[in-house]
Write an enzyme that holds these catalytic residues in place. Structure first.
Site, PDB file in Angstrom:
ATOM      1  N   ARG A 263      34.775  47.232  37.053  1.00 45.32           N
ATOM      2  CA  ARG A 263      34.401  46.278  36.012  1.00 45.32           C
ATOM      3  C   ARG A 263      33.140  45.530  36.440  1.00 45.32           C
ATOM      4  O   ARG A 263      33.060  45.021  37.572  1.00 45.32           O
ATOM      5  CB  ARG A 263      35.526  45.252  35.797  1.00 45.32           C
ATOM      6  CG  ARG A 263      36.924  45.853  35.590  1.00 45.32           C
ATOM      7  CD  ARG A 263      37.175  46.292  34.174  1.00 45.32           C
ATOM      8  NE  ARG A 263      38.503  46.886  34.030  1.00 45.32           N
ATOM      9  CZ  ARG A 263      39.596  46.189  33.725  1.00 45.32           C
ATOM     10  NH1 ARG A 263      39.529  44.874  33.551  1.00 45.32           N
ATOM     11  NH2 ARG A 263      40.767  46.800  33.591  1.00 45.32           N
ATOM     12  N   ARG A 278      39.304  38.547  40.592  1.00 44.62           N
ATOM     13  CA  ARG A 278      38.324  39.147  39.679  1.00 44.62           C
ATOM     14  C   ARG A 278      37.291  39.925  40.491  1.00 44.62           C
ATOM     15  O   ARG A 278      36.340  39.357  41.022  1.00 44.62           O
ATOM     16  CB  ARG A 278      37.643  38.053  38.843  1.00 44.62           C
ATOM     17  CG  ARG A 278      36.935  38.572  37.599  1.00 44.62           C
ATOM     18  CD  ARG A 278      36.367  37.420  36.784  1.00 44.62           C
ATOM     19  NE  ARG A 278      37.406  36.509  36.321  1.00 44.62           N
ATOM     20  CZ  ARG A 278      38.109  36.687  35.206  1.00 44.62           C
ATOM     21  NH1 ARG A 278      37.882  37.732  34.439  1.00 44.62           N
ATOM     22  NH2 ARG A 278      39.042  35.811  34.855  1.00 44.62           N
ATOM     23  N   GLU A 350      47.295  36.199  35.110  1.00 42.05           N
ATOM     24  CA  GLU A 350      47.619  37.525  34.574  1.00 42.05           C
ATOM     25  C   GLU A 350      47.695  38.572  35.674  1.00 42.05           C
ATOM     26  O   GLU A 350      46.826  38.647  36.542  1.00 42.05           O
ATOM     27  CB  GLU A 350      46.561  37.941  33.549  1.00 42.05           C
ATOM     28  CG  GLU A 350      46.785  39.332  32.971  1.00 42.05           C
ATOM     29  CD  GLU A 350      45.501  39.972  32.446  1.00 42.05           C
ATOM     30  OE1 GLU A 350      45.449  41.213  32.394  1.00 42.05           O
ATOM     31  OE2 GLU A 350      44.564  39.231  32.101  1.00 42.05           O
ATOM     32  N   SER A 353      48.962  43.447  31.468  1.00 47.49           N
ATOM     33  CA  SER A 353      48.921  43.337  30.003  1.00 47.49           C
ATOM     34  C   SER A 353      49.587  44.571  29.423  1.00 47.49           C
ATOM     35  O   SER A 353      49.158  45.699  29.727  1.00 47.49           O
ATOM     36  CB  SER A 353      47.479  43.249  29.496  1.00 47.49           C
ATOM     37  OG  SER A 353      46.931  41.981  29.763  1.00 47.49           O
ATOM     38  N   ARG A 391      45.836  41.791  42.685  1.00 44.15           N
ATOM     39  CA  ARG A 391      46.435  40.518  42.272  1.00 44.15           C
ATOM     40  C   ARG A 391      47.862  40.395  42.796  1.00 44.15           C
ATOM     41  O   ARG A 391      48.328  39.287  43.078  1.00 44.15           O
ATOM     42  CB  ARG A 391      46.396  40.391  40.750  1.00 44.15           C
ATOM     43  CG  ARG A 391      44.978  40.277  40.216  1.00 44.15           C
ATOM     44  CD  ARG A 391      44.921  39.941  38.750  1.00 44.15           C
ATOM     45  NE  ARG A 391      43.526  39.799  38.312  1.00 44.15           N
ATOM     46  CZ  ARG A 391      43.151  39.183  37.194  1.00 44.15           C
ATOM     47  NH1 ARG A 391      44.056  38.673  36.380  1.00 44.15           N
ATOM     48  NH2 ARG A 391      41.871  39.088  36.882  1.00 44.15           N
TER      49      ARG A 391
END
Length: 426
Positions: A263, A278, A350, A353, A391
Site C-alpha cells: 500500500r 500502517r 482495525e 474488515s 497488527r
C-alpha cells in the site's frame, strides 16, 4: 459494477442510496444521458446496417439481371461510411459509459448506518475486557525495539519509512501468527492457496481497485508493465474465477491465502507514522467466499464470526462494528470491522474488515454460475482479513507485555514458537 438496467429502472432509489456514499444525483443523470446516447447510436447503426443489407441484395439482383447497379452501389458506399462513423462514435460513447459506471460504488445494504464519515458506526458486540496494568504500558514499537525483535531504523535505511525488519523471535512470532491463522482457516473449511503477488490491470478492475487506485496512487504499479503489486490477496483469490461460469454445486467456494500486501498509504501523512499499524508492506491472511446470492448475507455472518474466533483464541480483547455508508470500501454493500484493543493507544484499532460485495465484483470480473433452471446468474463475493498479521503482532506485544520488558507468548502460539513461552531480549 452496478447493473445499468437496474439504474434505469430504479433511478430514484439508486440516487438516494448512492447519495449516502457521497455520489451526487447529477452523476447518475449524466450517466443515464450518456447511456441513452449510446442506445440511440446502436439503433441508428443497426438501422443503417439493415439498409446496407437490403441495398446489397438489390445490387446482387441487378447484377444477375445485367442491369446498371452504379446508383445503389454509390448509395451503399455512402451508407457504409455513415455506419463506420456511427460505430466509431458508438465505441467512444460506450467507453465513456463504462468509465462513468466504473466509478460508482456499490449500493449499501438497508441496515448499514448512514453517514458520510466514519462517525456513526454501530457496535455489534464485544469480547474480553482490556487488561488493567500495574505499570504504564509501552507501545509495541518500544517493546520490539528494546527486545531487539523489531528494527525500524535499519528498515528506513534500506527501504524508507513505513518498513520494518522482524528479527529473531520477532520473525518467529510473525511466522507463528500467520501459520496459526492459516491452520485455523483450513480447519474451518477454507482451501489454502499461494497466489501471484502481482496482477494485471483486468484483475485490479475485476475486484474494484481500478480505476480508483490509479487515480489516487494508492498502490504500486510496475513501470512499463500492466502489472500491480497486490494490495491484498483478495485480488488474485477472486480473479482466479474471472470470466468463468461455475457449476452451482461448486458453491460456496471458500479460499484463504497468506500474502504480502503493498500500500502506498497516499493521503495518510502524519497518521500512524511509527510502528506496525500502517505499513507500505505487510503480511496478511485473507479469506474469500464465493456464494449464491441467497446465501451471501448468512455467509457474511459466518465469515465475521470465524475471524472473531482467531482473536478469541489469542485472548485479545476486541469489538465488532458495522461501518457507515461513507466509511465502507468502494465495493462493499456492508462491512463489519473487527477492532482489537491497543493498550498504549487506549482504543480499539482495525484488524479485519469482513465485507459482502454482493454481485458488484462478479459483474466486473464476469463470474457467473448456472442455476438449477439452467439460467446464468452472477455470484456474490465476500472477503475478510483472517487476520492482518503485523497488527496482530502489535496487539500481542502490547496486551501480553510484562513490566520487565518481556512478552508472554499466547498459549495457542507456543507450539508454533517451538515451546517458547516468553520473549526476552535478543
Amino acid at each position: 459494477m452496478l447493473d445499468l438496467k437496474m439504474i434505469r429502472n430504479h433511478t430514484d432509489e439508486v440516487k438516494e442510496k448512492l447519495a449516502t456514499r457521497g455520489v451526487q444525483p447529477e452523476t447518475i443523470d449524466q450517466l443515464l444521458a450518456k447511456d441513452n446516447q449510446r442506445r440511440e447510436l446502436i439503433v441508428k447503426s443497426e438501422s443503417l446496417k439493415k439498409v446496407r443489407n437490403d441495398v446489397s441484395d438489390q445490387i446482387s439482383q441487378m447484377k444477375r439481371n445485367h442491369e446498371d447497379a452504379n446508383e445503389p452501389i454509390q448509395k451503399m458506399r455512402k451508407v457504409s461510411q455513415e455506419i463506420k462513423e456511427l460505430d466509431e462514435q458508438l465505441e467512444k460513447v460506450a467507453a465513456e459509459v463504462e468509465d462513468q459506471a466504473a466509478h460508482l460504488p456499490n449500493l449499501p445494504h438497508p441496515d448499514v448506518p448512514v453517514s458520510l464519515t466514519e462517525e456513526g458506526s454501530v457496535e455489534l458486540r464485544k469480547f474480553g475486557t482490556p487488561r488493567k496494568f500495574d505499570f504504564k504500558p509501552k507501545a509495541h514499537w518500544e517493546i520490539g525495539e528494546a527486545l531487539g525483535i523489531l528494527d525500524f531504523e535499519r528498515a528506513a535505511k534500506v527501504a524508507g519509512s513505513r518498513f520494518v525488519y522482524y528479527v529473531g523471535d520477532g520473525a518467529r512470532l510473525e511466522r507463528a501468527v500467520y501459520n496459526f491463522f492459516l491452520d485455523q482457516n483450513v480447519a474451518a473449511g477454507f482451501t489454502e492457496e499461494i497466489t501471484p503477488y502481482m496482477v494485471n490491470d483486468a484483475s485490479m478492475f475485476g475486484t474494484g481497485q481500478f480505476p480508483k487506485f490509479k487515480e489516487t496512487h494508492a498502490g504500486y504499479e510496475i513501470k512499463d508493465e500492466q502489472l500491480t503489486l497486490i494490495p491484498t490477496a483478495e485480488v488474485p483469490l477472486v480473479n482466479f474465477y474471472r470470466d468463468e461460469i461455475l457449476d452451482e454445486d461448486q458453491l460456496p467456494i471458500n479460499v484463504t491465502a497468506l500474502s504480502p500486501a503493498f500500500r502506498s498509504e497516499a493521503g495518510s501523512a502524519g497518521r500512524d507514522t511509527r510502528g506496525l499499524i500502517r505499513m507500505h508492506q505487510f503480511n496478511k491472511v485473507e479469506m474469500v467466499k464465493i456464494t449464491k446470492p441467497e446465501d451471501s448475507w448468512q455467509e457474511l455472518e459466518n465469515l465475521t464470526r470465524h475471524a472473531e474466533t482467531l482473536l478469541q483464541k489469542l485472548g485479545l480483547p476486541y469489538h465488532v462494528i458495522t461501518l457507515t455508508t461513507g466509511d465502507m470500501s468502494f465495493t462493499a454493500a456492508m462491512t463489519h470491522d473487527l477492532e482489537v484493543w491497543i493498550p498504549a493507544q487506549n482504543k480499539y484499532r482495525e484488524i479485519s474488515s469482513c465485507s459482502n460485495t454482493t454481485d458488484f465484483q462478479a459483474r466486473r470480473a464476469q463470474i457467473r454460475y448456472r442455476d438449477e433452471n439452467g439460467k446464468l446468474q452472477y455470484v456474490h463475493t465476500l472477503n475478510g482479513s483472517g487476520l492482518a498479521v503485523g497488527r496482530t503482532v502489535a496487539a500481542i506485544l502490547e496486551n501480553y507485555q510484562n513490566e520487565d520488558g518481556t512478552v508472554t507468548v499466547p498459549d495457542v502460539l507456543i507450539p508454533y514458537m517451538q515451546g517458547t513461552k516468553v520473549i526476552g531480549k535478543n
